[in-house]
Design a protein around this motif. Structure first.
Motif, PDB file in Angstrom:
ATOM      1  N   SER A 205      63.478  81.910  14.110  1.00  0.00           N
ATOM      2  CA  SER A 205      63.392  80.787  15.052  1.00  0.00           C
ATOM      3  C   SER A 205      62.116  80.819  15.886  1.00  0.00           C
ATOM      4  CB  SER A 205      64.612  80.800  15.980  1.00  0.00           C
ATOM      5  OG  SER A 205      64.664  82.012  16.714  1.00  0.00           O
ATOM      6  N   HIS A 206      61.207  81.715  15.562  1.00  0.00           N
ATOM      7  CA  HIS A 206      59.972  81.864  16.326  1.00  0.00           C
ATOM      8  C   HIS A 206      58.776  81.398  15.496  1.00  0.00           C
ATOM      9  CE1 HIS A 206      61.634  84.285  19.699  1.00  0.00           C
ATOM     10  NE2 HIS A 206      62.504  84.680  18.769  1.00  0.00           N
ATOM     11  N   THR A 207      57.876  80.695  16.152  1.00  0.00           N
ATOM     12  CA  THR A 207      56.587  80.338  15.561  1.00  0.00           C
ATOM     13  C   THR A 207      55.504  80.929  16.457  1.00  0.00           C
ATOM     14  OG1 THR A 207      57.455  78.278  14.637  1.00  0.00           O
ATOM     15  CG2 THR A 207      55.062  78.472  14.871  1.00  0.00           C
ATOM     16  N   PHE A 208      54.784  81.910  15.931  1.00  0.00           N
ATOM     17  CA  PHE A 208      53.749  82.600  16.693  1.00  0.00           C
ATOM     18  C   PHE A 208      52.385  82.009  16.345  1.00  0.00           C
ATOM     19  CE2 PHE A 208      57.174  85.682  16.000  1.00  0.00           C
ATOM     20  CZ  PHE A 208      57.456  86.075  17.300  1.00  0.00           C
ATOM     21  N   ARG A 209      51.592  81.779  17.369  1.00  0.00           N
ATOM     22  CA  ARG A 209      50.222  81.316  17.172  1.00  0.00           C
ATOM     23  C   ARG A 209      49.281  82.178  18.000  1.00  0.00           C
ATOM     24  NH1 ARG A 209      53.240  76.544  17.819  1.00  0.00           N
ATOM     25  NH2 ARG A 209      53.256  75.214  15.966  1.00  0.00           N
ATOM     26  N   GLY A 278      47.546  83.688  22.819  1.00  0.00           N
ATOM     27  CA  GLY A 278      48.728  83.946  22.004  1.00  0.00           C
ATOM     28  C   GLY A 278      49.868  83.081  22.496  1.00  0.00           C
ATOM     29  N   GLU A 279      50.726  82.609  21.578  1.00  0.00           N
ATOM     30  CA  GLU A 279      51.809  81.694  21.943  1.00  0.00           C
ATOM     31  C   GLU A 279      53.013  81.939  21.053  1.00  0.00           C
ATOM     32  OE1 GLU A 279      52.653  76.844  22.054  1.00  0.00           O
ATOM     33  OE2 GLU A 279      50.950  77.671  20.942  1.00  0.00           O
ATOM     34  N   ASP A 280      54.201  81.819  21.658  1.00  0.00           N
ATOM     35  CA  ASP A 280      55.460  81.923  20.917  1.00  0.00           C
ATOM     36  C   ASP A 280      56.292  80.679  21.191  1.00  0.00           C
ATOM     37  OD1 ASP A 280      57.812  82.572  19.652  1.00  0.00           O
ATOM     38  OD2 ASP A 280      58.440  84.033  21.175  1.00  0.00           O
ATOM     39  N   GLN A 281      56.544  79.904  20.145  1.00  0.00           N
ATOM     40  CA  GLN A 281      57.436  78.751  20.247  1.00  0.00           C
ATOM     41  C   GLN A 281      58.795  79.179  19.692  1.00  0.00           C
ATOM     42  OE1 GLN A 281      56.078  74.724  19.130  1.00  0.00           O
ATOM     43  NE2 GLN A 281      57.903  74.610  17.818  1.00  0.00           N
ATOM     44  N   TRP A 282      59.791  79.210  20.583  1.00  0.00           N
ATOM     45  CA  TRP A 282      61.106  79.766  20.235  1.00  0.00           C
ATOM     46  C   TRP A 282      62.124  78.634  20.216  1.00  0.00           C
ATOM     47  CZ3 TRP A 282      64.497  82.954  24.100  1.00  0.00           C
ATOM     48  CH2 TRP A 282      65.658  83.383  23.437  1.00  0.00           C
ATOM     49  N   GLN A 283      62.686  78.406  19.037  1.00  0.00           N
ATOM     50  CA  GLN A 283      63.760  77.425  18.888  1.00  0.00           C
ATOM     51  C   GLN A 283      65.071  78.134  19.222  1.00  0.00           C
ATOM     52  OE1 GLN A 283      63.119  74.066  17.740  1.00  0.00           O
ATOM     53  NE2 GLN A 283      65.182  73.724  18.522  1.00  0.00           N
ATOM     54  N   VAL A 284      65.438  78.101  20.523  1.00  0.00           N
ATOM     55  CA  VAL A 284      66.607  78.861  20.980  1.00  0.00           C
ATOM     56  C   VAL A 284      67.864  78.376  20.274  1.00  0.00           C
ATOM     57  CG1 VAL A 284      67.961  79.535  22.989  1.00  0.00           C
ATOM     58  CG2 VAL A 284      65.488  79.222  23.201  1.00  0.00           C
ATOM     59  N   ASN A 285      68.055  77.063  20.220  1.00  0.00           N
ATOM     60  CA  ASN A 285      69.152  76.450  19.483  1.00  0.00           C
ATOM     61  C   ASN A 285      68.734  75.020  19.164  1.00  0.00           C
ATOM     62  OD1 ASN A 285      69.788  74.857  21.862  1.00  0.00           O
ATOM     63  ND2 ASN A 285      70.867  76.665  22.667  1.00  0.00           N
ATOM     64  N   SER A 286      69.659  74.231  18.648  1.00  0.00           N
ATOM     65  CA  SER A 286      69.319  72.873  18.221  1.00  0.00           C
ATOM     66  C   SER A 286      68.955  71.966  19.383  1.00  0.00           C
ATOM     67  CB  SER A 286      70.489  72.270  17.439  1.00  0.00           C
ATOM     68  OG  SER A 286      71.649  72.187  18.267  1.00  0.00           O
ATOM     69  N   ARG A 287      69.236  72.400  20.614  1.00  0.00           N
ATOM     70  CA  ARG A 287      68.980  71.539  21.782  1.00  0.00           C
ATOM     71  C   ARG A 287      67.875  72.066  22.696  1.00  0.00           C
ATOM     72  NH1 ARG A 287      74.878  71.238  24.255  1.00  0.00           N
ATOM     73  NH2 ARG A 287      73.809  69.999  25.858  1.00  0.00           N
ATOM     74  N   LEU A 288      67.487  73.323  22.552  1.00  0.00           N
ATOM     75  CA  LEU A 288      66.535  73.924  23.483  1.00  0.00           C
ATOM     76  C   LEU A 288      65.387  74.600  22.747  1.00  0.00           C
ATOM     77  CD1 LEU A 288      65.722  74.776  26.380  1.00  0.00           C
ATOM     78  CD2 LEU A 288      67.158  76.818  26.058  1.00  0.00           C
ATOM     79  N   THR A 289      64.157  74.250  23.148  1.00  0.00           N
ATOM     80  CA  THR A 289      62.954  74.899  22.634  1.00  0.00           C
ATOM     81  C   THR A 289      62.154  75.410  23.827  1.00  0.00           C
ATOM     82  OG1 THR A 289      62.859  73.402  20.732  1.00  0.00           O
ATOM     83  CG2 THR A 289      60.845  74.605  21.290  1.00  0.00           C
ATOM     84  N   VAL A 290      61.677  76.668  23.712  1.00  0.00           N
ATOM     85  CA  VAL A 290      60.912  77.298  24.778  1.00  0.00           C
ATOM     86  C   VAL A 290      59.556  77.741  24.218  1.00  0.00           C
ATOM     87  CG1 VAL A 290      60.803  79.207  26.430  1.00  0.00           C
ATOM     88  CG2 VAL A 290      62.989  78.082  25.959  1.00  0.00           C
ATOM     89  N   ASN A 291      58.495  77.439  24.960  1.00  0.00           N
ATOM     90  CA  ASN A 291      57.148  77.897  24.608  1.00  0.00           C
ATOM     91  C   ASN A 291      56.641  78.861  25.673  1.00  0.00           C
ATOM     92  OD1 ASN A 291      57.185  75.438  22.813  1.00  0.00           O
ATOM     93  ND2 ASN A 291      55.108  76.157  22.432  1.00  0.00           N
ATOM     94  N   LEU A 292      56.156  80.010  25.224  1.00  0.00           N
ATOM     95  CA  LEU A 292      55.528  80.987  26.112  1.00  0.00           C
ATOM     96  C   LEU A 292      54.127  81.276  25.587  1.00  0.00           C
ATOM     97  CD1 LEU A 292      58.493  83.505  26.587  1.00  0.00           C
ATOM     98  CD2 LEU A 292      57.657  81.839  28.258  1.00  0.00           C
TER      99      LEU A 292
END
Length: 811
Positions: A205-209, A278-292
């Motif tokens: 569920s993570h997309t790292f850039r 550096g960035e992490d896009q985390w698809q926590v669940n179907s309703r919540l996405t968090v970018n750090l």
């Protein structure tokens, strides 16, 4: 008006006839002034409201260029594209009262990009490119020829004898005359060469850039200090010790101050700027996405290839000089060292062959000359700040398990990349002789400076009293901005989306220009002792003005933004945006007129000891702004709601589209000003190059607004005598006229056959021809123009209605 033949403004006698309101000047008029007026100032041609001359000045321009792009698929995993842009532009630029510039601009840019799908979960993108711009202005009058024509003496044009230019002569204070002048002409080159590489990796569920950004930035420009430089800046003030009139002083050739910056070679400086993220896009669940995310910026100061740089360190009272200056150009010029009475011509370990045997004067304090290595600074003469760490966080949340409502929020810190003016501040200082000469009465009760002389004989060799334009805090830290927002988006019926946002921003460590030799406001008059340059209370007695850019400013922005978008349905599309914004800052200077640049070059704040007095509305931000863009297909004609098989009817009324770009906004924020000759802070704002504000003593909005009285002049007054403070009228307390601009268009496509179509368009700016006035003058020292709406604005298509008809053949 006072007759300088009989004394000063304190003891002199009025000109004959002054009691009757008729001014008669009996002294011989200055030949230089008469030549200027006869050859360059036209006779009145209109009886306007506060002006008596107007001219329609042609400013032709031509542009040609081409763009090219190539896309190539190497295989199923790799693709590459390249793009090249080429443009040449030649345009006239109007110079008030002088011939036009003919400026040539050459722009080139190139980009190549390579995308590589290394694995199904790993992607890499590499980019290489450049942007180069060369601006070559041409001005038809040589500065040296202009000096000779006016007959001015003691003007050193030896460094740039053939450059275009014209001396700056300003007698506008209290008269409204347009100043004249053109700084010396030379080509400007800027370039950016850039390499970036970005990698994307997907795991669960993570997309790292992550990526790196390398930018080689460089500029090469003429050495320019302030207007006209080598050719001189001559200022006439209405509150001088001579006639009491700026125009009277001009007619007698008695400038209040003369300024020269005898400049040296071209500046050529650059730096390598680096960014890592550096960035992490985390698809926590179907309703919540968090970018750090986290970014780090390294933005070192620019370094001149020849070392033509100097900076001032107030902590050690030292001039910092780039080591390269001694190895490539032999060190600073003698006039620079004399301008502040340098203690030494060269730092230990270096020699200055151009000024061998230099000895400092013992009649003034002196300032040490030190190398960058000696004080532990890089060759850019200020520290390389290493703590530009920029965190980012954002979320997107769908509270109702569908796509109709989305909540978004984000926070981030952004480092401001300083280019241009800040980097140019330290350039040229050690190769320029910068002096301001103050006129007055000599021991023989005659003016020290009188045209054709531009410098008093006693001032030809000047030790001390120099100006540095412009230092930068050697411990400078890059400005940053903390930004945040909260947005709610909702899909409404009938293909309409609504967005409501709150946006905030705090910017800190912003650039403010100060004078290190300024003293605090007080009721004690500012007095320069005989043989001195500044009041004895100033910290650096061997200097005049020491301009410096410091991290002292702050800005806060808060806004409510509403946006409605209607997707194309039944022939209608529109997007409507409304913004209510509140933007305040203390980093604009004393009298801002628009969005500020990186620095207020050569313009110190009037009171560096209390910047809160400059806190006010940001000049370029409108409090309210509404923008509507849309198009509507009229429902007549073949294929539309009301169609007809009768071809002539379709040809006349069918197939029409109407569109609009409508702008409604409140006016810009303005600041009242007053002649600094009326200043009561006793800080010598005229010498600082500062701008002054009056006292606010009433309601600035008149009971009944008219075109001739948009603001209430009686609401302002000079600061009381001996008040020992600056004027209390705030920054941005006035709001100029707003804008109503309805731009409209009408178009129709007419098929001729299967291959050809004819398109007709009619477009209009300010279709209602609504009068949108430009902001009025706000100088209370010029009551005839203060608050008078004299001209129409030209920005935001708010000027007079214009129309265009066009036919286009498509095939």
């Amino acid at each position: 008006m006072i007759n300088p033949a009989t004394g000063s403004s304190q003891t002199g006698q009025p000109y004959p006839g002054e009691a009757n309101g008729v001014y008669q000047i009996t002294n011989p008029l200055s030949a230089s002034a008469l030549t200027l007026l006869d050859d360059y100032y036209p006779l009145p041609n209109v009886n306007g409201n506060g002006y008596n001359y107007e001219n329609l000045q042609p400013i032709p321009s031509s542009t040609d260029g081409f763009d090219g792009r190539i896309d190539q698929i190497i295989n199923s995993k790799q693709q590459v594209y390249a793009r090249f842009n080429w443009k040449n532009q030649v345009a006239d630029v109007a110079n008030p009262l002088l011939p036009n510039d003919v400026d040539s601009e050459y722009d080139r840019s190139f980009l190549v990009s390579h995308n590589y799908d290394i694995t199904p979960t790993l992607l890499n993108e590499f980019r290489l490119g450049f942007t180069h711009t060369l601006l070559s202005p041409s001005f038809p009058i040589e500065g040296a020829a202009a000096i000779a024509q006016l007959g001015l003496l003691d003007v050193n044009v030896s460094n740039h004898p053939t450059d275009g230019g014209f001396p700056s002569i300003n007698f506008s204070n209290g008269t409204g005359f347009t100043p004249i002048g053109r700084d010396h002409v030379g080509s400007f080159m800027s370039s950016t060469n850039q390499i970036t590489d970005n990698a994307t990796y997907i795991k669960g569920s993570h997309t790292f850039r992550s990526g790196v950004d390398l930018r080689w930035v460089r500029f090469a420009v003429p050495e320019i200090e302030t207007p006209s430089d080598d050719y001189g800046l001559f200022t006439f003030d209405q509150d001088s010790v001579f006639t009491g009139s700026s125009f009277g002083d001009l007619l007698l050739g008695l400038p209040t101050t003369t300024y020269f910056a005898v400049t040296g070679p071209r500046d050529d400086a650059g730096a390598l700027q680096t960014g890592l993220y550096g960035e992490d896009q985390w698809q926590v669940n179907s309703r919540l996405t968090v970018n750090l995310g986290l970014r780090w910026e390294l933005l070192p100061p620019f370094v001149d290839v020849n070392g033509i740089q100097a900076n001032f360190d107030p902590e050690t009272n030292a001039i910092l000089v780039n080591d390269n200056l001694y190895t490539k150009l032999g060190g600073p010029v003698l006039a620079f060292l004399q301008s502040f009475n340098a203690c030494n011509a060269a730092p230990p370990g270096f020699s200055d062959p151009a000024d061998a045997g230099y000895v400092a004067s013992t009649s003034l304090p002196c300032t040490e000359v030190v190398s960058n290595d000696q004080e532990g600074f890089p060759k850019g003469l200020r520290q390389t700040y290493l703590r530009n760490i920029d965190p980012r966080i954002s979320i997107a949340y769908r509270p109702f398990k569908n796509n109709k409502t989305v909540l978004r929020a984000g926070f981030g810190i952004y480092t401001v990349t300083n280019l241009g003016q800040l980097q140019n501040n330290n350039e040229s200082n050690p190769q320029a002789s910068v002096h301001t000469y103050v006129n007055g009465f000599g021991s023989n009760n005659q003016p020290l400076i009188e045209f054709p002389n531009s410098i008093a004989a006693s001032q030809l060799v000047q030790i001390g009293g120099g100006t540095i334009e412009q230092a930068t805090d050697p411990r400078y830290r890059d400005p940053q901005s903390a930004q945040w927002n909260v947005t709610v988006e909702r899909e409404l019926p009938s293909q309409t989306n609504l967005r409501v946002s709150y946006v905030g921003m705090n910017s800190y460590r912003m650039n403010v220009s100060i004078n290190w030799n300024q003293i605090p406001p007080s009721s004690t008059p500012y007095t320069v002792p005989p043989g001195g340059w500044v009041d004895p209370r100033a910290p650096y007695q061997n200097w005049g003005v020491i301009y410096s850019t410091e991290n002292l400013g702050f800005q806060n922005y808060q806004a409510l933004q509403l946006e409605a978008t209607h997707k194309t349905s039944h022939g209608l599309f529109f997007q409507a945006d409304y913004t209510w914004a509140h933007d305040i800052s203390d980093a604009q200077g004393d009298v801002p007129t628009g969005f500020g640049g990186e620095t207020n070059y050569g313009l110190a704040v009037v009171n560096r000891f209390d910047l809160s007095a400059d806190r006010g509305n940001v000049a370029g931000v409108r409090r309210q702004r509404f923008l509507l863009t849309g198009t509507y297909e009229l429902p007549f004609g073949q294929g539309r709601r009301w169609s007809s098989s009768f071809k002539p009817l379709n040809a006349v009324v069918g197939g029409w589209n109407v569109n609009t770009i409508t702008l409604l906004e409140t006016g810009p924020y303005l600041t009242p000003t007053i002649s600094c000759a009326l200043d009561q802070s006793n800080t010598d704002p005229l010498g600082d190059g500062a701008e002054c504000r009056p006292d606010l003593v009433g309601n600035p909005i008149p009971a009944q607004r008219t075109q001739n009285e948009y603001f209430n002049l009686s609401a302002f007054a000079p600061t009381p005598t001996n008040a020992g403070r600056i004027g209390n009228a705030g920054v941005g307390i006035l709001e100029g006229p707003g804008t109503i601009a309805v731009n409209a268009g009408l178009s129709k496509v007419m098929p001729l056959n299967e291959k050809f179509r004819l398109r007709f368009e009619a477009t209009f700016t300010n279709a209602l021809n609504h009068v949108n006035f430009a902001p009025p003058a706000t100088d209370v020292s010029s009551p005839s123009t203060f608050g008078v709406l004299e001209s129409a604005q030209t920005a935001d298509y708010g000027g007079n209605r214009t129309g265009q008809l066009a036919l286009r053949l498509d095939f």
